[in-house]
Design a protein around this motif. Structure first.
Motif, PDB file in Angstrom:
ATOM      1  N   ILE A 203     -19.137  38.144   1.789  1.00  0.00           N
ATOM      2  CA  ILE A 203     -19.346  39.516   2.253  1.00  0.00           C
ATOM      3  C   ILE A 203     -18.550  39.789   3.526  1.00  0.00           C
ATOM      4  O   ILE A 203     -17.993  40.879   3.721  1.00  0.00           O
ATOM      5  N   GLY A 204     -18.484  38.804   4.415  1.00  0.00           N
ATOM      6  CA  GLY A 204     -17.726  38.982   5.637  1.00  0.00           C
ATOM      7  C   GLY A 204     -16.272  39.311   5.368  1.00  0.00           C
ATOM      8  O   GLY A 204     -15.681  40.183   6.024  1.00  0.00           O
ATOM      9  N   HIS A 205     -15.654  38.644   4.387  1.00  0.00           N
ATOM     10  CA  HIS A 205     -14.262  38.933   4.012  1.00  0.00           C
ATOM     11  C   HIS A 205     -14.160  40.255   3.259  1.00  0.00           C
ATOM     12  O   HIS A 205     -13.229  41.039   3.479  1.00  0.00           O
ATOM     13  N   TYR A 206     -15.122  40.497   2.390  1.00  0.00           N
ATOM     14  CA  TYR A 206     -15.145  41.713   1.567  1.00  0.00           C
ATOM     15  C   TYR A 206     -15.197  42.970   2.425  1.00  0.00           C
ATOM     16  O   TYR A 206     -14.458  43.932   2.207  1.00  0.00           O
ATOM     17  N   GLU A 207     -16.047  42.958   3.443  1.00  0.00           N
ATOM     18  CA  GLU A 207     -16.226  44.152   4.265  1.00  0.00           C
ATOM     19  C   GLU A 207     -14.976  44.497   5.073  1.00  0.00           C
ATOM     20  O   GLU A 207     -14.760  45.664   5.404  1.00  0.00           O
ATOM     21  N   THR A 208     -14.152  43.514   5.386  1.00  0.00           N
ATOM     22  CA  THR A 208     -12.925  43.819   6.131  1.00  0.00           C
ATOM     23  C   THR A 208     -11.949  44.637   5.293  1.00  0.00           C
ATOM     24  O   THR A 208     -11.037  45.261   5.857  1.00  0.00           O
ATOM     25  N   ALA A 209     -12.121  44.658   3.981  1.00  0.00           N
ATOM     26  CA  ALA A 209     -11.211  45.383   3.086  1.00  0.00           C
ATOM     27  C   ALA A 209     -11.783  46.723   2.624  1.00  0.00           C
ATOM     28  O   ALA A 209     -11.183  47.386   1.778  1.00  0.00           O
ATOM     29  N   TRP A 210     -12.909  47.151   3.162  1.00  0.00           N
ATOM     30  CA  TRP A 210     -13.533  48.398   2.719  1.00  0.00           C
ATOM     31  C   TRP A 210     -12.686  49.613   3.070  1.00  0.00           C
ATOM     32  O   TRP A 210     -12.173  49.729   4.187  1.00  0.00           O
ATOM     33  N   ALA A 211     -12.585  50.532   2.129  1.00  0.00           N
ATOM     34  CA  ALA A 211     -11.865  51.787   2.376  1.00  0.00           C
ATOM     35  C   ALA A 211     -12.276  52.820   1.335  1.00  0.00           C
ATOM     36  O   ALA A 211     -12.553  52.485   0.175  1.00  0.00           O
ATOM     37  N   LEU A 212     -12.322  54.083   1.757  1.00  0.00           N
ATOM     38  CA  LEU A 212     -12.478  55.193   0.820  1.00  0.00           C
ATOM     39  C   LEU A 212     -11.163  55.431   0.097  1.00  0.00           C
ATOM     40  O   LEU A 212     -10.080  55.124   0.621  1.00  0.00           O
TER      41      LEU A 212
ATOM     42  N   ASP B 176     -26.437  52.126   1.536  1.00  0.00           N
ATOM     43  CA  ASP B 176     -26.685  52.817   2.790  1.00  0.00           C
ATOM     44  C   ASP B 176     -25.763  52.263   3.883  1.00  0.00           C
ATOM     45  O   ASP B 176     -25.115  53.025   4.613  1.00  0.00           O
ATOM     46  N   HIS B 177     -25.692  50.951   3.973  1.00  0.00           N
ATOM     47  CA  HIS B 177     -24.812  50.310   4.958  1.00  0.00           C
ATOM     48  C   HIS B 177     -23.357  50.656   4.696  1.00  0.00           C
ATOM     49  O   HIS B 177     -22.607  50.989   5.629  1.00  0.00           O
ATOM     50  N   LYS B 178     -22.955  50.605   3.443  1.00  0.00           N
ATOM     51  CA  LYS B 178     -21.562  50.874   3.085  1.00  0.00           C
ATOM     52  C   LYS B 178     -21.158  52.296   3.461  1.00  0.00           C
ATOM     53  O   LYS B 178     -20.099  52.523   4.060  1.00  0.00           O
ATOM     54  N   LEU B 179     -21.993  53.252   3.117  1.00  0.00           N
ATOM     55  CA  LEU B 179     -21.668  54.650   3.398  1.00  0.00           C
ATOM     56  C   LEU B 179     -21.635  54.925   4.897  1.00  0.00           C
ATOM     57  O   LEU B 179     -20.849  55.764   5.368  1.00  0.00           O
ATOM     58  N   ARG B 180     -22.461  54.225   5.665  1.00  0.00           N
ATOM     59  CA  ARG B 180     -22.417  54.378   7.120  1.00  0.00           C
ATOM     60  C   ARG B 180     -21.127  53.800   7.695  1.00  0.00           C
ATOM     61  O   ARG B 180     -20.472  54.428   8.547  1.00  0.00           O
ATOM     62  N   VAL B 181     -20.754  52.610   7.236  1.00  0.00           N
ATOM     63  CA  VAL B 181     -19.518  51.984   7.719  1.00  0.00           C
ATOM     64  C   VAL B 181     -18.307  52.846   7.375  1.00  0.00           C
ATOM     65  O   VAL B 181     -17.380  52.996   8.180  1.00  0.00           O
ATOM     66  N   LEU B 182     -18.320  53.440   6.187  1.00  0.00           N
ATOM     67  CA  LEU B 182     -17.205  54.267   5.736  1.00  0.00           C
ATOM     68  C   LEU B 182     -17.223  55.667   6.361  1.00  0.00           C
ATOM     69  O   LEU B 182     -16.287  56.443   6.158  1.00  0.00           O
ATOM     70  N   GLY B 183     -18.286  55.993   7.088  1.00  0.00           N
ATOM     71  CA  GLY B 183     -18.339  57.242   7.821  1.00  0.00           C
ATOM     72  C   GLY B 183     -18.713  58.476   7.020  1.00  0.00           C
ATOM     73  O   GLY B 183     -18.440  59.598   7.466  1.00  0.00           O
TER      74      GLY B 183
END
Length: 243
Positions: A95-104, A133-140
C-alpha cells in the motif's frame, strides 16, 4: 424526467487504479526482492492481477470479508502459509508504494466542475468506506460527493440492483433521476441499467469493439462526453466517439 444526480464508481473511473496498482506493485516487488522469481516484471504483475481478480470476485460474492480477500491475495500470490498479521504487514508495505502512484484521470476535475451546479454527486464502490474515503480525501475530491457508499458496509455489491438502489435512497431520488458512471460493462453498465438508473459505461481503453445499443445505456471514451448525455442544463459536452 431529467437526471438530477450522478453516482460514480471510483477505481478506473475517477481514479487511475490500474496504473497505480501496477506501478505500486512493481516497486513493492523490487523492494521485497521478489522480481527475480519471475521471467519478467510483466509476468509478476500479470500474476498479481489474476490473483486480485479471483479474490475480489470471492469478496463480491460474499464468500470472504474485505480484509480476508486482501490476506488471501497475499497468500495465493506468494504461495505461502502466512498468519493474518504477516499477510497484513506484506499488504501494508505494498500500500505504501501503491499510494505514491495515486492520481485522478485528467478529465475528472473538468467534468466535476462542469456538473457542480446542475447535478448532485455521490459514490458507489465495490470496496470499503475506509479505503475509498481515504482515497478521495488524498485525491482532493472527497468534498465533491454528498454520499459515499461501499459494498463492504452495504453488505451487497454491484451488479446487484440493491447496491444501486441504496445509492438512490441515500440521495432520496428515484432511480430514473439518477445516472451511474462506471468502467465495467457488466458490473457497472448492465447492473445500473437493470436497476433503473441511466447507465454510462466509460470505456477508456476501447476494450470492446461493439456494444449492443440498448435504452438507458451509454458508452463513452472520456468524461467530457458525459454532460451531453445528462441533458441541456450542463455547461459543456462533447459528441460520443462511439458510433
Amino acid at each position: 424526467m431529467s437526471i438530477r444526480a450522478v453516482v460514480w464508481d471510483v477505481d478506473d473511473t475517477l481514479f487511475d487504479y490500474t496504473t497505480a496498482d501496477r506501478e505500486g506493485m512493481r516497486s513493492h516487488l523490487v523492494a521485497e526482492g521478489l522480481i527475480a522469481g519471475y521471467d519478467s516484471p510483466e509476468q509478476a504483475l500479470e500474476r498479481w492481477r489474476e490473483v486480485t481478480d479471483r479474490q475480489w470476485a470471492r469478496f463480491s460474492a460474499g464468500e470472504v470479508t474485505f480484509q480476508g480477500q486482501r490476506r488471501d491475495r497475499v497468500r495465493v500470490f506468494l504461495g505461502a502459509e502466512l498468519t493474518d498479521a504477516e499477510a497484513d504487514d506484506w499488504f501494508q508495505r505494498y500500500i505504501g508504494h501503491y499510494e505514491t502512484a495515486w492520481a485522478l484521470f485528467p478529465d475528472v476535475l473538468p467534468v466535476l466542475d462542469a456538473l457542480a451546479a446542475s447535478h448532485r454527486h455521490a459514490v458507489l464502490s465495490n470496496s470499503s468506506i475506509e479505503v475509498q474515503d481515504h482515497k478521495l480525501r488524498v485525491l482532493g475530491v472527497h468534498h465533491r460527493f454528498e454520499s459515499i457508499l461501499c459494498a463492504a458496509e452495504l453488505g451487497v455489491s454491484k451488479p446487484e440492483a440493491a447496491a444501486f438502489l441504496a445509492a438512490c435512497e441515500a440521495l432520496a431520488l428515484p432511480p430514473h433521476e439518477v445516472a451511474y458512471v462506471g468502467d465495467h460493462p457488466e458490473i457497472d453498465g448492465q447492473g445500473a441499467a437493470e436497476a433503473g438508473l441511466l447507465s454510462v459505461w466509460i470505456d477508456r481503453r476501447g476494450t470492446t469493439a461493439a456494444v449492443e445499443a440498448l435504452p438507458g445505456r451509454h458508452r463513452i471514451a472520456t468524461l467530457a462526453e458525459l454532460p451531453a448525455i445528462l441533458g441541456p442544463d450542463t455547461r459543456f459536452g462533447a459528441r460520443s466517439t462511439f458510433g
